[in-house]
Design a protein around this motif. Structure first.
Motif, PDB file in Angstrom:
ATOM      1  N   ARG A  33      95.491  53.537 -78.448  1.00  0.00           N
ATOM      2  CA  ARG A  33      96.303  54.695 -78.882  1.00  0.00           C
ATOM      3  C   ARG A  33      97.099  54.887 -77.789  1.00  0.00           C
ATOM      4  N   LYS A  34      98.520  55.526 -78.231  1.00  0.00           N
ATOM      5  CA  LYS A  34      99.410  55.908 -77.105  1.00  0.00           C
ATOM      6  C   LYS A  34      98.685  56.946 -76.308  1.00  0.00           C
ATOM      7  N   ALA A  35      97.979  57.948 -76.851  1.00  0.00           N
ATOM      8  CA  ALA A  35      97.392  58.951 -76.157  1.00  0.00           C
ATOM      9  C   ALA A  35      96.398  58.387 -75.036  1.00  0.00           C
ATOM     10  N   ASP A  36      95.844  57.360 -75.237  1.00  0.00           N
ATOM     11  CA  ASP A  36      95.117  56.854 -74.353  1.00  0.00           C
ATOM     12  C   ASP A  36      95.655  56.283 -72.949  1.00  0.00           C
ATOM     13  N   LEU A  37      96.968  55.601 -73.416  1.00  0.00           N
ATOM     14  CA  LEU A  37      97.837  55.441 -72.152  1.00  0.00           C
ATOM     15  C   LEU A  37      98.499  56.381 -71.365  1.00  0.00           C
ATOM     16  N   LEU A  38      98.370  57.661 -71.912  1.00  0.00           N
ATOM     17  CA  LEU A  38      98.778  58.864 -71.260  1.00  0.00           C
ATOM     18  C   LEU A  38      97.707  59.628 -70.705  1.00  0.00           C
ATOM     19  N   GLY A  39      96.698  59.446 -71.246  1.00  0.00           N
ATOM     20  CA  GLY A  39      95.594  60.129 -70.712  1.00  0.00           C
ATOM     21  C   GLY A  39      94.616  59.773 -69.350  1.00  0.00           C
ATOM     22  N   GLU A  62     115.551  52.235 -64.871  1.00  0.00           N
ATOM     23  CA  GLU A  62     115.945  52.811 -63.470  1.00  0.00           C
ATOM     24  C   GLU A  62     115.266  53.845 -62.915  1.00  0.00           C
ATOM     25  N   CYS A  63     113.986  53.906 -63.717  1.00  0.00           N
ATOM     26  CA  CYS A  63     113.192  55.483 -63.433  1.00  0.00           C
ATOM     27  C   CYS A  63     112.500  55.140 -61.935  1.00  0.00           C
ATOM     28  N   SER A  64     112.203  56.023 -61.225  1.00  0.00           N
ATOM     29  CA  SER A  64     111.612  55.996 -59.971  1.00  0.00           C
ATOM     30  C   SER A  64     109.865  56.033 -60.516  1.00  0.00           C
ATOM     31  N   TYR A  65     109.459  55.789 -59.483  1.00  0.00           N
ATOM     32  CA  TYR A  65     107.861  55.797 -59.556  1.00  0.00           C
ATOM     33  C   TYR A  65     107.276  57.264 -59.834  1.00  0.00           C
ATOM     34  N   PRO A  66     107.833  58.102 -59.213  1.00  0.00           N
ATOM     35  CA  PRO A  66     107.281  59.715 -59.822  1.00  0.00           C
ATOM     36  C   PRO A  66     107.789  59.955 -61.321  1.00  0.00           C
ATOM     37  N   GLY A  69     105.403  57.920 -63.264  1.00  0.00           N
ATOM     38  CA  GLY A  69     104.041  58.677 -63.501  1.00  0.00           C
ATOM     39  C   GLY A  69     104.023  59.989 -64.409  1.00  0.00           C
ATOM     40  N   HIS A  70     104.953  60.872 -64.135  1.00  0.00           N
ATOM     41  CA  HIS A  70     105.115  61.798 -64.932  1.00  0.00           C
ATOM     42  C   HIS A  70     105.164  61.544 -66.551  1.00  0.00           C
TER      43      HIS A  70
END
Length: 124
Positions: A33-39, A62-66, A69-70
């Motif tokens: 589940r996408k929720a698992d990727l974010l959890g 082009e997103c940074s690591y932070p 992570g967010h």
């Protein structure tokens, strides 16, 4: 106004939106589940899927690591860096992982280069 295809790096798509597409594509391919990727789950099959999604997010945006992570549930930037390095290292020796990465790139509109390891960017 005529639509002309542009390279992914010049596409007028907001990076967080593209990362959402990457998360969806990886979740489907890994059957999580996408929720698992974010959890916070640390089960191997979830953490592997999350690492792949983080790697592709870094490679295709082009997103940074932070920022990545967010967008993955407030993970620390060092978690994203570790995931990117881990997937890049594994992709060198795992043809199944390389084909999965290429399939997700193609699905979300990223350019797929030819050759054994082209397109795999190793983070600094």
């Amino acid at each position: 106004m005529e639509y002309l295809p542009v390279p992914l790096s010049e596409a007028p798509i907001a990076s967080p939106l593209l990362i959402g597409w990457i998360q969806n594509a990886v979740a489907v391919r890994y059957r999580v589940r996408k929720a698992d990727l974010l959890g916070p789950r640390r089960v191997r099959y979830v953490s592997n899927a999350r690492a792949v999604a983080m790697f592709l997010s870094r490679e295709l945006t082009e997103c940074s690591y932070p920022m990545i992570g967010h967008l993955f549930g407030d993970k620390d930037h060092s978690t994203v860096l570790y995931a990117c390095r881990k997937v890049a290292r594994q992709a060198k020796s795992d043809p199944h992982l390389r084909s999965l990465l290429d399939a997700v790139r193609k699905e979300v509109g990223g350019e797929v280069a030819t050759g054994p390891l082209t397109g795999l960017r190793t983070p600094p």
